[in-house]
Design a protein around this motif. Sequence first.
Motif, mmCIF file in Angstrom:
data_model
loop_
_atom_site.group_PDB
_atom_site.id
_atom_site.type_symbol
_atom_site.label_atom_id
_atom_site.label_comp_id
_atom_site.label_asym_id
_atom_site.label_seq_id
_atom_site.Cartn_x
_atom_site.Cartn_y
_atom_site.Cartn_z
ATOM 1 N N ASP A 22 0.864 -1.165 0.000
ATOM 2 C CA ASP A 22 0.000 0.000 0.000
ATOM 3 C C ASP A 22 0.903 1.218 0.000
ATOM 4 N N SER A 23 0.360 2.377 -0.288
ATOM 5 C CA SER A 23 1.196 3.566 -0.466
ATOM 6 C C SER A 23 1.944 3.974 0.804
ATOM 7 N N HIS A 24 1.468 3.581 1.966
ATOM 8 C CA HIS A 24 2.146 3.939 3.225
ATOM 9 C C HIS A 24 3.143 2.877 3.685
ATOM 10 N N ASP A 25 3.238 1.752 2.987
ATOM 11 C CA ASP A 25 4.162 0.681 3.375
ATOM 12 C C ASP A 25 5.591 1.040 2.980
ATOM 13 N N GLU A 26 6.532 0.497 3.718
ATOM 14 C CA GLU A 26 7.955 0.720 3.454
ATOM 15 C C GLU A 26 8.554 -0.530 2.812
ATOM 16 N N PRO A 27 9.092 -0.431 1.609
ATOM 17 C CA PRO A 27 9.642 -1.621 0.948
ATOM 18 C C PRO A 27 10.869 -2.196 1.647
ATOM 19 N N GLU A 28 11.478 -1.433 2.547
ATOM 20 C CA GLU A 28 12.633 -1.923 3.296
ATOM 21 C C GLU A 28 12.318 -3.190 4.070
ATOM 22 N N MET A 29 11.053 -3.403 4.402
ATOM 23 C CA MET A 29 10.688 -4.573 5.208
ATOM 24 C C MET A 29 11.049 -5.895 4.533
ATOM 25 N N ILE A 30 11.113 -5.904 3.198
ATOM 26 C CA ILE A 30 11.463 -7.147 2.502
ATOM 27 C C ILE A 30 12.724 -6.975 1.652
ATOM 28 N N ALA A 31 13.542 -5.994 1.972
ATOM 29 C CA ALA A 31 14.695 -5.630 1.143
ATOM 30 C C ALA A 31 15.592 -6.802 0.771
ATOM 31 N N ASP A 32 15.909 -7.671 1.720
ATOM 32 C CA ASP A 32 16.829 -8.762 1.418
ATOM 33 C C ASP A 32 16.128 -9.980 0.840
ATOM 34 N N ARG A 33 14.822 -9.879 0.581
ATOM 35 C CA ARG A 33 14.081 -11.020 0.042
ATOM 36 C C ARG A 33 13.297 -10.672 -1.223
ATOM 37 N N VAL A 34 13.495 -9.468 -1.774
ATOM 38 C CA VAL A 34 12.644 -9.032 -2.887
ATOM 39 C C VAL A 34 12.696 -9.964 -4.090
ATOM 40 N N ASN A 35 13.851 -10.477 -4.434
ATOM 41 C CA ASN A 35 13.952 -11.293 -5.637
ATOM 42 C C ASN A 35 13.473 -12.722 -5.446
ATOM 43 N N GLU A 36 12.948 -13.038 -4.273
ATOM 44 C CA GLU A 36 12.270 -14.313 -4.057
ATOM 45 C C GLU A 36 10.828 -14.243 -4.556
ATOM 46 N N LEU A 37 10.364 -13.039 -4.876
ATOM 47 C CA LEU A 37 8.968 -12.831 -5.264
ATOM 48 C C LEU A 37 8.833 -12.741 -6.779
ATOM 49 N N PRO A 38 7.894 -13.481 -7.375
ATOM 50 C CA PRO A 38 7.705 -13.422 -8.824
ATOM 51 C C PRO A 38 7.022 -12.126 -9.283
ATOM 52 N N LEU A 39 6.256 -11.508 -8.392
ATOM 53 C CA LEU A 39 5.490 -10.310 -8.737
ATOM 54 C C LEU A 39 5.297 -9.474 -7.484
ATOM 55 N N ILE A 40 5.504 -8.165 -7.641
ATOM 56 C CA ILE A 40 5.198 -7.212 -6.577
ATOM 57 C C ILE A 40 4.237 -6.183 -7.163
ATOM 58 N N GLY A 41 3.132 -5.974 -6.479
ATOM 59 C CA GLY A 41 2.177 -4.945 -6.858
ATOM 60 C C GLY A 41 2.325 -3.747 -5.933
ATOM 61 N N VAL A 42 2.108 -2.573 -6.489
ATOM 62 C CA VAL A 42 2.120 -1.349 -5.687
ATOM 63 C C VAL A 42 0.767 -0.680 -5.886
ATOM 64 N N ASN A 43 0.058 -0.509 -4.784
ATOM 65 C CA ASN A 43 -1.282 0.052 -4.832
ATOM 66 C C ASN A 43 -1.240 1.578 -4.842
ATOM 67 N N PHE A 44 -2.006 2.147 -5.751
ATOM 68 C CA PHE A 44 -2.245 3.590 -5.794
ATOM 69 C C PHE A 44 -3.693 3.783 -5.330
ATOM 70 N N PRO A 45 -3.905 4.090 -4.028
ATOM 71 C CA PRO A 45 -5.276 4.187 -3.525
ATOM 72 C C PRO A 45 -6.058 5.333 -4.158
ATOM 73 N N ARG A 46 -5.353 6.390 -4.541
ATOM 74 C CA ARG A 46 -5.937 7.532 -5.259
ATOM 75 C C ARG A 46 -4.895 7.997 -6.260
ATOM 76 N N PHE A 47 -5.323 8.480 -7.408
ATOM 77 C CA PHE A 47 -4.358 8.883 -8.434
ATOM 78 C C PHE A 47 -3.465 10.031 -7.984
ATOM 79 N N VAL A 48 -3.880 10.795 -7.008
ATOM 80 C CA VAL A 48 -3.070 11.921 -6.528
ATOM 81 C C VAL A 48 -2.015 11.500 -5.510
ATOM 82 N N ASP A 49 -2.011 10.239 -5.112
ATOM 83 C CA ASP A 49 -1.053 9.730 -4.134
ATOM 84 C C ASP A 49 0.166 9.209 -4.883
ATOM 85 N N GLY A 50 1.262 9.946 -4.833
ATOM 86 C CA GLY A 50 2.455 9.599 -5.599
ATOM 87 C C GLY A 50 3.474 8.740 -4.878
ATOM 88 N N ARG A 51 3.157 8.285 -3.677
ATOM 89 C CA ARG A 51 4.131 7.488 -2.925
ATOM 90 C C ARG A 51 4.484 6.176 -3.616
#
Length: 168
Positions: free
Chosen positions: A61-90
């Motif tokens: 979600d837009s308020h989540d920090e990707p650092e939480m999975i930093a050393d495991r990111v490439n274990e994931l086949p797909l990562i989605g990033v949610n844009f809850p509103r188009f004006v939210d650029g996080r």
Amino acid sequence: MPDVINVDGTVRQDDWVVVPRPEDGESLDIPSDQPALIPADLWLAGYEHFTGNDRIGVWFDSHDEPEMIADRVNELPLIGVNFPRFVDGRGYSIARLLRERFGYQNELRAIGDVLLDQLQFMKRCGFDSYVLRADKDISQAAKCLNFFSQGYQAATDTDLPLFRRRAG
């Protein structure tokens, strides 16, 4: 099922389901018959159950920090990033962090309130697939991914700003 736009402008059927965050007291309901994106923090909390499963990805979600999975990111086949509103650029920042700082190499997908005029900017930040908001015309996506011929700034798609590319 919604369609997915690839970074090259082609459209394909989306086989992945985005599993919403469960309410307090409820458990995570992961479908057994199709690949699923689950909240990143819940994937991390149940890591020992999900590791090695190429049918489980995560979404931020837009308020989540990707650092939480930093050393495991490439274990994931797909990562989605949610844009809850188009004006939210996080979500743009999350994508840049995943690609540039954490070296994520697999599919990075924009989900949520994704509009056509955002696609090229999302592409420059490292997204390579997109699920448009349901009321948008997916047939216009290829044109929107390449609306500008050059970007001024360096981004995930080019290491040099335009003035350096012109001087070189």
